[in-house]
Enzyme design. Structure first.
Site, PDB file in Angstrom:
ATOM      1  N   ARG A 109       0.869  -1.192   0.000  1.00 31.66           N
ATOM      2  CA  ARG A 109       0.000   0.000   0.000  1.00 31.66           C
ATOM      3  C   ARG A 109       0.896   1.229   0.000  1.00 31.66           C
ATOM      4  O   ARG A 109       1.815   1.329   0.816  1.00 31.66           O
ATOM      5  CB  ARG A 109      -0.897   0.035   1.228  1.00 31.66           C
ATOM      6  CG  ARG A 109      -1.490   1.421   1.449  1.00 31.66           C
ATOM      7  CD  ARG A 109      -2.579   1.490   2.468  1.00 31.66           C
ATOM      8  NE  ARG A 109      -3.788   0.868   1.972  1.00 31.66           N
ATOM      9  CZ  ARG A 109      -5.007   1.188   2.400  1.00 31.66           C
ATOM     10  NH1 ARG A 109      -5.192   2.123   3.302  1.00 31.66           N
ATOM     11  NH2 ARG A 109      -6.074   0.576   1.914  1.00 31.66           N
ATOM     12  N   HIS A 136      -7.314   0.968  -6.464  1.00 32.78           N
ATOM     13  CA  HIS A 136      -7.528   0.181  -5.238  1.00 32.78           C
ATOM     14  C   HIS A 136      -8.246  -1.116  -5.641  1.00 32.78           C
ATOM     15  O   HIS A 136      -9.430  -1.321  -5.338  1.00 32.78           O
ATOM     16  CB  HIS A 136      -8.371   1.009  -4.261  1.00 32.78           C
ATOM     17  CG  HIS A 136      -8.340   0.528  -2.844  1.00 32.78           C
ATOM     18  ND1 HIS A 136      -7.634  -0.580  -2.426  1.00 32.78           N
ATOM     19  CD2 HIS A 136      -8.949   1.023  -1.711  1.00 32.78           C
ATOM     20  CE1 HIS A 136      -7.792  -0.746  -1.127  1.00 32.78           C
ATOM     21  NE2 HIS A 136      -8.583   0.203  -0.671  1.00 32.78           N
ATOM     22  N   GLN A 139     -10.180  -3.393  -3.138  1.00 34.98           N
ATOM     23  CA  GLN A 139     -11.430  -2.766  -2.697  1.00 34.98           C
ATOM     24  C   GLN A 139     -12.538  -3.062  -3.711  1.00 34.98           C
ATOM     25  O   GLN A 139     -13.663  -3.417  -3.343  1.00 34.98           O
ATOM     26  CB  GLN A 139     -11.243  -1.245  -2.557  1.00 34.98           C
ATOM     27  CG  GLN A 139     -12.494  -0.498  -2.154  1.00 34.98           C
ATOM     28  CD  GLN A 139     -12.920  -0.799  -0.723  1.00 34.98           C
ATOM     29  OE1 GLN A 139     -12.108  -0.705   0.194  1.00 34.98           O
ATOM     30  NE2 GLN A 139     -14.177  -1.169  -0.525  1.00 34.98           N
ATOM     31  N   ASP A 232     -16.869   8.008  -1.285  1.00 34.35           N
ATOM     32  CA  ASP A 232     -15.569   7.859  -0.620  1.00 34.35           C
ATOM     33  C   ASP A 232     -15.217   9.230  -0.037  1.00 34.35           C
ATOM     34  O   ASP A 232     -15.905  10.227  -0.327  1.00 34.35           O
ATOM     35  CB  ASP A 232     -14.525   7.401  -1.663  1.00 34.35           C
ATOM     36  CG  ASP A 232     -13.145   7.149  -1.066  1.00 34.35           C
ATOM     37  OD1 ASP A 232     -13.022   7.069   0.180  1.00 34.35           O
ATOM     38  OD2 ASP A 232     -12.171   7.051  -1.844  1.00 34.35           O
ATOM     39  N   CYS A 276     -16.285   2.761   1.017  1.00 32.72           N
ATOM     40  CA  CYS A 276     -15.143   1.880   1.284  1.00 32.72           C
ATOM     41  C   CYS A 276     -14.645   1.998   2.725  1.00 32.72           C
ATOM     42  O   CYS A 276     -14.007   1.082   3.231  1.00 32.72           O
ATOM     43  CB  CYS A 276     -14.013   2.188   0.307  1.00 32.72           C
ATOM     44  SG  CYS A 276     -13.484   3.911   0.393  1.00 32.72           S
ATOM     45  N   ARG A 315     -13.913  -7.304   2.622  1.00 35.63           N
ATOM     46  CA  ARG A 315     -12.492  -7.092   2.308  1.00 35.63           C
ATOM     47  C   ARG A 315     -11.699  -8.337   2.718  1.00 35.63           C
ATOM     48  O   ARG A 315     -10.762  -8.752   2.033  1.00 35.63           O
ATOM     49  CB  ARG A 315     -11.936  -5.859   3.043  1.00 35.63           C
ATOM     50  CG  ARG A 315     -12.579  -4.525   2.703  1.00 35.63           C
ATOM     51  CD  ARG A 315     -12.391  -4.132   1.248  1.00 35.63           C
ATOM     52  NE  ARG A 315     -11.018  -4.238   0.800  1.00 35.63           N
ATOM     53  CZ  ARG A 315     -10.024  -3.395   1.142  1.00 35.63           C
ATOM     54  NH1 ARG A 315     -10.255  -2.365   1.912  1.00 35.63           N
ATOM     55  NH2 ARG A 315      -8.789  -3.572   0.677  1.00 35.63           N
TER      56      ARG A 315
HETATM   57  N1   CP Z   1     -11.158   0.732   2.547  1.00 30.99           N
HETATM   58  C1   CP Z   1      -9.886   0.665   2.938  1.00 30.99           C
HETATM   59  O1   CP Z   1      -8.975   0.429   2.156  1.00 30.99           O
HETATM   60  O2   CP Z   1      -9.699   0.859   4.269  1.00 30.99           O
HETATM   61  P1   CP Z   1      -8.297   1.004   5.006  1.00 30.99           P
HETATM   62  O3   CP Z   1      -7.687   2.307   4.554  1.00 30.99           O
HETATM   63  O4   CP Z   1      -8.635   1.014   6.471  1.00 30.99           O
HETATM   64  O5   CP Z   1      -7.415  -0.150   4.640  1.00 30.99           O
HETATM   65  N1  NVA Z   2      -9.538   7.360  -1.592  1.00 33.13           N
HETATM   66  C1  NVA Z   2      -9.168   6.996  -0.235  1.00 33.13           C
HETATM   67  C2  NVA Z   2      -9.438   5.565   0.003  1.00 33.13           C
HETATM   68  C3  NVA Z   2      -9.141   5.077   1.391  1.00 33.13           C
HETATM   69  C4  NVA Z   2      -9.454   3.630   1.561  1.00 33.13           C
HETATM   70  C5  NVA Z   2      -7.707   7.309  -0.024  1.00 33.13           C
HETATM   71  O1  NVA Z   2      -6.893   7.029  -0.905  1.00 33.13           O
HETATM   72  O2  NVA Z   2      -7.363   7.850   1.026  1.00 33.13           O
END
Ligand code: CP
Ligand code: NVA
Length: 332
Positions: A109, A136, A139, A232, A276, A315
Site C-alpha cells: 500500500r 484500489h 477494494q 468515498d 469503502c 475485504r
Molecule cells: N477501505 C480501505 O482500504 O480501508 P483502510 O484504509 O482502512 O485499509
Molecule cells: N480514496 C481513499 C481511500 C481510502 C481507503 C484514499 O486514498 O485515502
C-alpha cells in the site's frame, strides 16, 4: 450452479485490468465460498509467508490481509515503510529482490503505482496492490462481492459513484463495473473528472461486456433509478493540501436522505448505500464533530440500506480469495 475453477497461481494484481473477466468473477465466487465456509484453522496457505509493505495508513486492508493469512495457516509480516529502508537508504528494486528471497508474496500500500510495479518486476513473487494513488483493486473486488450479495444479477444493476471521481476507489469501481457489464455513472464535478482518455477506455470496456459507463456532473439526474449509491472521502491520503478546495467542490455531492430518495428506489428497497471506509459522517470524528457530515450523513450511514460494514467484512473474504488463488499449491 457449479462454479468454474481458474488457475491464477503465481499471478500478481497490480490493477484490476490485470484480470480477465473470468478471473475477476472466479475471485468473487471463491470469496463467497470462503465466507460461507469461514475457517480459522484452514491450511490452504500453510507454509506461506507474505510481507505487508505499507507506506500509508490502513485499518481494513491491513487487518484483512493478516487475518486472511492466519485463517488459512499462513503468516504475514507488517513492514511499515517508515521502519524499513525502502526508497530511502535502498532502492525499490533492491528491497524487492531481498523480500522476494524471503517471502512468498508482497502486499503493498502506498503512493506511486510505479513502486508496486517495481516490486512485482524485481521480487519475482506475486505482488498485490493494497491501494496506490491510482487504484484500489482489492477494494473493487469487495465492492462487487457486496453488490452481488444484494443484487445477484450484476448486469441489471446501476451503480452511481458520488464525489471525487478520479480517485483510486472511484476508478477501480468504474473498472470493476465495466468488466462485469454493469451500468456505472461517475457523478463528479468537472474539476475532479477522470481524463477523457480513461473515460473512453472504460466506456468501451463496458460496451464490450454489455454494460454502460458514463459521467454526469448533476447529482439529481445521475442517481435516478440507482441501485447502489457509493461514495468515498473527499480528500484522499496524500492530498491533504487540497482540503479547503475539495470541501467547496464536493459539498453538492454529499450523500444524504434527499439524494437517496431521488433514486426512486428507496421505498421498494432496491437501493443500497456503500462506502469503502473510513468515512466522515456526522460527529464520528473530531473533525466532523465541529463541521458536521462531509461525504455522507449519519442518517444514510446508519440506515438499514447502508451495507458499509458488510463491505468492510468482505475485504477479508476477497483478499483471502486473492491470496488463496495466487499462492496455494493447488487450484481451489
Ligand atoms: N477501505 C480501505 O482500504 O480501508 P483502510 O484504509 O482502512 O485499509
Ligand atoms: N480514496 C481513499 C481511500 C481510502 C481507503 C484514499 O486514498 O485515502
Amino acid at each position: 450452479m457449479k462454479k468454474t475453477k481458474v488457475d491464477m497461481r503465481g499471478m500478481s494484481l497490480l490493477r484490476l485490468e490485470d484480470l480477465t473477466h473470468d478471473q475477476m468473477m472466479y475471485l468473487i465466487d471463491l470469496a463467497d465460498t470462503l465466507k460461507k465456509q469461514r475457517r480459522f484453522d484452514g491450511n490452504l496457505l500453510k507454509g506461506r509467508h507474505i510481507a505487508l509493505v505499507f507506506e500509508k495508513m490502513s485499518t481494513r486492508t491491513r487487518c484483512a490481509a493478516a487475518v486472511a493469512m492466519a485463517d488459512e495457516g499462513g503468516r504475514s509480516e507488517y513492514l511499515s515503510a517508515t521502519e524499513i529502508h525502502l526508497g530511502k537508504k535502498e532502492s525499490t528494486s533492491d528491497t524487492a529482490r531481498v523480500l522476494g528471497r524471503m517471502f512468498d508474496g508482497i502486499f503493498f500500500r502506498g503512493y506511486e503505482q510505479k513502486t508496486v510495479e517495481l516490486l512485482a518486476e524485481y521480487s519475482k513473487v506475486p505482488v498485490w496492490n493494497g491501494l496506490t494513488d491510482e487504484c484500489h483493486p482489492t477494494q473493487a473486488l469487495a465492492d462487487l462481492m457486496t453488490i452481488r450479495e444484494n443484487f445477484p444479477r450484476l448486469q441489471k444493476v446501476k451503480v452511481v459513484y458520488m464525489g471525487d471521481g478520479r480517485n483510486n476507489v472511484a476508478t477501480s469501481l468504474m473498472t470493476a463495473c465495466a468488466m462485469a457489464g454493469m451500468e456505472f455513472v461517475n457523478c463528479t464535478p468537472k474539476a475532479l473528472a477522470p481524463s477523457l482518455e480513461m473515460m473512453k477506455a472504460k466506456e468501451k470496456m463496458a460496451r464490450l461486456n454489455g454494460g454502460v459507463v458514463s459521467m454526469d456532473h448533476n447529482p439529481s439526474t445521475a442517481v435516478k433509478n440507482a441501485n447502489v449509491i457509493y461514495t468515498d472521502v473527499w480528500v484522499s491520503m496524500g492530498e491533504e493540501s487540497q482540503h479547503d478546495r475539495r470541501m467547496k467542490l464536493l459539498k453538492p455531492y454529499q450523500v444524504n436522505m434527499g439524494l437517496m430518495k431521488r433514486t426512486g428506489n428507496l421505498e421498494s428497497g432496491k437501493v443500497i448505500f456503500l462506502h469503502c471506509l473510513p468515512a466522515f459522517h456526522d460527529s464520528n470524528t473530531e473533525l466532523t464533530a465541529k463541521t458536521g457530515a462531509l461525504e455522507v450523513t449519519d442518517e444514510v450511514f446508519e440506515a438499514p440500506f447502508s451495507k458499509v460494514f458488510d463491505l468492510a467484512e468482505n475485504r477479508l473474504h476477497t483478499i483471502k480469495a486473492l491470496f488463496v488463488a495466487t499462492l496455494s499449491r493447488k487450484v481451489v
